[in-house]
Design a protein around this motif. Structure first.
Motif, PDB file in Angstrom:
ATOM      1  N   LEU A  66      -9.926   4.807   7.904  1.00  0.00           N
ATOM      2  CA  LEU A  66      -8.589   5.324   6.877  1.00  0.00           C
ATOM      3  C   LEU A  66      -9.286   5.186   5.156  1.00  0.00           C
ATOM      4  O   LEU A  66      -8.482   5.973   4.157  1.00  0.00           O
ATOM      5  CB  LEU A  66      -7.717   4.776   7.731  1.00  0.00           C
ATOM      6  N   GLY A 106       0.564  -8.850   2.032  1.00  0.00           N
ATOM      7  CA  GLY A 106       1.374  -8.313   2.139  1.00  0.00           C
ATOM      8  C   GLY A 106       2.758  -8.971   1.516  1.00  0.00           C
ATOM      9  O   GLY A 106       3.175 -10.120   0.479  1.00  0.00           O
ATOM     10  N   GLN A 148       2.040  -0.460  -3.816  1.00  0.00           N
ATOM     11  CA  GLN A 148       1.395  -0.188  -5.182  1.00  0.00           C
ATOM     12  C   GLN A 148       0.765   1.384  -4.706  1.00  0.00           C
ATOM     13  O   GLN A 148       0.810   1.489  -3.647  1.00  0.00           O
ATOM     14  CB  GLN A 148       0.365  -0.905  -5.529  1.00  0.00           C
ATOM     15  N   ALA A 186       5.217   3.786  -1.843  1.00  0.00           N
ATOM     16  CA  ALA A 186       5.688   4.192  -0.447  1.00  0.00           C
ATOM     17  C   ALA A 186       6.882   3.953  -0.777  1.00  0.00           C
ATOM     18  O   ALA A 186       7.246   2.275  -0.197  1.00  0.00           O
ATOM     19  CB  ALA A 186       5.249   3.815   0.644  1.00  0.00           C
ATOM     20  N   ILE A 226      -1.857   3.913  -3.767  1.00  0.00           N
ATOM     21  CA  ILE A 226      -3.150   3.312  -3.442  1.00  0.00           C
ATOM     22  C   ILE A 226      -3.925   4.039  -3.445  1.00  0.00           C
ATOM     23  O   ILE A 226      -5.902   3.791  -3.808  1.00  0.00           O
ATOM     24  CB  ILE A 226      -2.945   3.421  -1.174  1.00  0.00           C
ATOM     25  N   CYS A 246       0.443   8.416   8.328  1.00  0.00           N
ATOM     26  CA  CYS A 246       0.759   7.331   6.438  1.00  0.00           C
ATOM     27  C   CYS A 246       1.296   8.514   5.240  1.00  0.00           C
ATOM     28  O   CYS A 246       2.050   7.739   4.658  1.00  0.00           O
ATOM     29  CB  CYS A 246      -0.699   6.854   5.990  1.00  0.00           C
ATOM     30  N   LYS A 264       5.900  -6.382   4.256  1.00  0.00           N
ATOM     31  CA  LYS A 264       5.038  -6.220   5.245  1.00  0.00           C
ATOM     32  C   LYS A 264       5.193  -6.114   6.584  1.00  0.00           C
ATOM     33  O   LYS A 264       4.229  -5.820   7.339  1.00  0.00           O
ATOM     34  CB  LYS A 264       3.873  -7.668   4.677  1.00  0.00           C
ATOM     35  N   ALA A 276       7.590  -7.983   0.314  1.00  0.00           N
ATOM     36  CA  ALA A 276       8.712  -7.496   1.487  1.00  0.00           C
ATOM     37  C   ALA A 276       8.340  -6.945   2.794  1.00  0.00           C
ATOM     38  O   ALA A 276       9.154  -7.306   3.449  1.00  0.00           O
ATOM     39  CB  ALA A 276       9.897  -7.534   0.769  1.00  0.00           C
ATOM     40  N   LYS A 323       7.953   1.502  -2.333  1.00  0.00           N
ATOM     41  CA  LYS A 323       8.009  -0.716  -2.546  1.00  0.00           C
ATOM     42  C   LYS A 323       6.454  -0.996  -2.785  1.00  0.00           C
ATOM     43  O   LYS A 323       6.133  -2.029  -3.549  1.00  0.00           O
ATOM     44  CB  LYS A 323       8.572  -1.171  -1.341  1.00  0.00           C
ATOM     45  N   MET A 367       4.204  -2.589   7.330  1.00  0.00           N
ATOM     46  CA  MET A 367       2.995  -1.992   7.323  1.00  0.00           C
ATOM     47  C   MET A 367       2.125  -2.595   8.559  1.00  0.00           C
ATOM     48  O   MET A 367       1.510  -1.704   9.145  1.00  0.00           O
ATOM     49  CB  MET A 367       2.264  -2.300   5.753  1.00  0.00           C
TER      50      MET A 367
HETATM   51  C1  HEC Z   1       7.327   4.071   7.051  1.00  0.00           C
HETATM   52  C2  HEC Z   1       6.745   4.470   5.375  1.00  0.00           C
HETATM   53  C3  HEC Z   1       5.050   3.305   6.013  1.00  0.00           C
HETATM   54  C4  HEC Z   1       4.544   4.508   6.057  1.00  0.00           C
HETATM   55  C5  HEC Z   1       4.167   5.639   7.459  1.00  0.00           C
HETATM   56  C6  HEC Z   1       2.933   3.731   5.729  1.00  0.00           C
HETATM   57  N1  HEC Z   1       2.748   2.804   5.222  1.00  0.00           N
HETATM   58 FE1  HEC Z   1       1.727   2.337   3.949  1.00  0.00          FE
HETATM   59  N2  HEC Z   1       2.681   0.916   2.897  1.00  0.00           N
HETATM   60  C7  HEC Z   1       4.455   0.950   2.904  1.00  0.00           C
HETATM   61  C8  HEC Z   1       5.236  -0.117   2.141  1.00  0.00           C
HETATM   62  C9  HEC Z   1       6.846   0.329   2.032  1.00  0.00           C
HETATM   63  C10 HEC Z   1       4.392  -0.634   1.678  1.00  0.00           C
HETATM   64  C11 HEC Z   1       4.696  -2.228   1.107  1.00  0.00           C
HETATM   65  C12 HEC Z   1       4.585  -3.209   2.188  1.00  0.00           C
HETATM   66  C13 HEC Z   1       4.272  -4.268   1.092  1.00  0.00           C
HETATM   67  O1  HEC Z   1       5.615  -5.306   0.838  1.00  0.00           O
HETATM   68  O2  HEC Z   1       3.395  -5.014   1.053  1.00  0.00           O
HETATM   69  C14 HEC Z   1       2.836  -0.261   1.856  1.00  0.00           C
HETATM   70  C15 HEC Z   1       1.535  -0.675   1.861  1.00  0.00           C
HETATM   71  C16 HEC Z   1       0.458   0.049   1.867  1.00  0.00           C
HETATM   72  C17 HEC Z   1      -0.895  -1.164   1.368  1.00  0.00           C
HETATM   73  C18 HEC Z   1      -1.006  -1.865   0.355  1.00  0.00           C
HETATM   74  C19 HEC Z   1      -0.392  -1.152  -0.840  1.00  0.00           C
HETATM   75  C20 HEC Z   1      -0.352  -2.297  -1.318  1.00  0.00           C
HETATM   76  O3  HEC Z   1       1.359  -1.820  -1.573  1.00  0.00           O
HETATM   77  O4  HEC Z   1      -0.236  -2.988  -1.283  1.00  0.00           O
HETATM   78  C21 HEC Z   1      -1.362   0.130   2.076  1.00  0.00           C
HETATM   79  C22 HEC Z   1      -3.381   0.541   2.048  1.00  0.00           C
HETATM   80  C23 HEC Z   1      -0.913   1.395   2.677  1.00  0.00           C
HETATM   81  N3  HEC Z   1       0.604   0.636   3.282  1.00  0.00           N
HETATM   82  C24 HEC Z   1      -1.832   2.402   3.882  1.00  0.00           C
HETATM   83  C25 HEC Z   1      -1.625   2.651   4.756  1.00  0.00           C
HETATM   84  C26 HEC Z   1      -1.685   3.018   6.012  1.00  0.00           C
HETATM   85  C27 HEC Z   1      -3.526   3.635   6.173  1.00  0.00           C
HETATM   86  C28 HEC Z   1      -0.835   3.999   6.605  1.00  0.00           C
HETATM   87  C29 HEC Z   1      -1.283   4.755   7.677  1.00  0.00           C
HETATM   88  C30 HEC Z   1      -2.041   4.302   9.010  1.00  0.00           C
HETATM   89  C31 HEC Z   1       0.681   3.465   5.518  1.00  0.00           C
HETATM   90  N4  HEC Z   1      -0.113   2.676   4.718  1.00  0.00           N
HETATM   91  C32 HEC Z   1       1.393   4.199   6.659  1.00  0.00           C
HETATM   92  C33 HEC Z   1       5.250   2.320   3.989  1.00  0.00           C
HETATM   93  C34 HEC Z   1       4.600   3.422   4.981  1.00  0.00           C
END
Ligand code: HEC
Length: 194
Positions: A187, A165, A142, A137, A144, A125, A169, A167, A140, A172
């Motif tokens: 986590l 989620g 928020q 991330a 966290i 992550c 989602k 765009a 895009k 993720m």
């Molecule tokens: C390749 C890049 C990437 C990886 C690797 C990744 N994320 Fe994300 N994550 C994102 C993106 C982009 C979003 C926003 C998605 C959306 O549009 O809702 C996000 C959203 C989230 C959110 C919600 C935040 C929000 O904007 O609502 C959480 C919590 C989160 N990720 C946790 C994790 C965790 C825990 C891991 C590891 C298991 C992880 N992410 C791995 C890119 C990533």
């Protein structure tokens, strides 16, 4: 004169004879009284003997009955003991089985949590969210960092189920699709402490 003397002698003889008779009959009476006394004595002795014999019979009977009751009580007590032992043994086995089941259940509950290494899991992550979750991330998401465990957990479960989620989602969703409940929980706990 001779007549008088003779009369007197005869009279005296007669009297002596009479008194002898009286003595004899009195003696006889005394004798029969003594005999009666003897008889009574014998009868009393017999009754005593009989009473003694009866008493000793009763004693023996009573002893035999008491001995029987003792024997019976012993065997009943032994039976009850045996039963109690068996019941105890059974309940011990049941308790042991239940204890084993409970221990297994505890182990199965604890095992995943214990083996989940949230630090290692987060390394993936971190590439997008930053080592301490402070990066948006892919510019895009928020930030966290500062989220509580429930909010993080709800978001991750939502991505997994496709119910949360924006765009990206789908991206993720792929990240969390292989995570189990315990891993998501671990986590969430870990990230909430950043
Ligand atoms: C390749 C890049 C990437 C990886 C690797 C990744 N994320 Fe994300 N994550 C994102 C993106 C982009 C979003 C926003 C998605 C959306 O549009 O809702 C996000 C959203 C989230 C959110 C919600 C935040 C929000 O904007 O609502 C959480 C919590 C989160 N990720 C946790 C994790 C965790 C825990 C891991 C590891 C298991 C992880 N992410 C791995 C890119 C990533």
């Amino acid at each position: 004169m001779i007549k008088v003397v003779l009369f007197t002698v005869v009279t005296m003889l007669f009297m002596v004879g009479c008194s002898d008779d009286a003595t004899k009959s009195a003696n006889a009476e005394v004798k029969s009284k003594q005999e009666v006394k003897e008889d009574v004595k014998v009868a009393v002795a017999e009754i005593k003997e009989e009473a003694k014999a009866t008493a000793s019979d009763v004693k023996e009977d009573t002893q035999a009955v008491v001995a029987d009751i003792k024997e019976e009580t012993k065997s009943v007590v032994a039976d009850v003991k045996e039963e109690a032992k068996a019941a105890l043994q059974e309940s011990k086995v049941v308790v042991a089985e239940k204890t084993a089941a409970v221990q297994e259940a505890i182990a199965s509950v604890q095992a995943p949590v214990a083996t989940v290494d949230a630090v290692s899991l987060y390394k993936v992550c971190a590439g997008c969210h930053g080592m301490d979750g402070s990066k948006p991330a892919l510019n895009k998401s928020q930030v966290i960092k500062g989220w509580d465990a429930k909010k993080i957990s709800d978001a991750l479960h939502g991505y997994k189920a496709g119910t949360y989620g924006g765009a990206m989602k789908g991206l993720m969703g792929a990240q969390v699709s292989k995570l189990g409940d315990a891993e998501i929980e671990a986590l969430a706990q870990h990230i909430s402490k950043f």
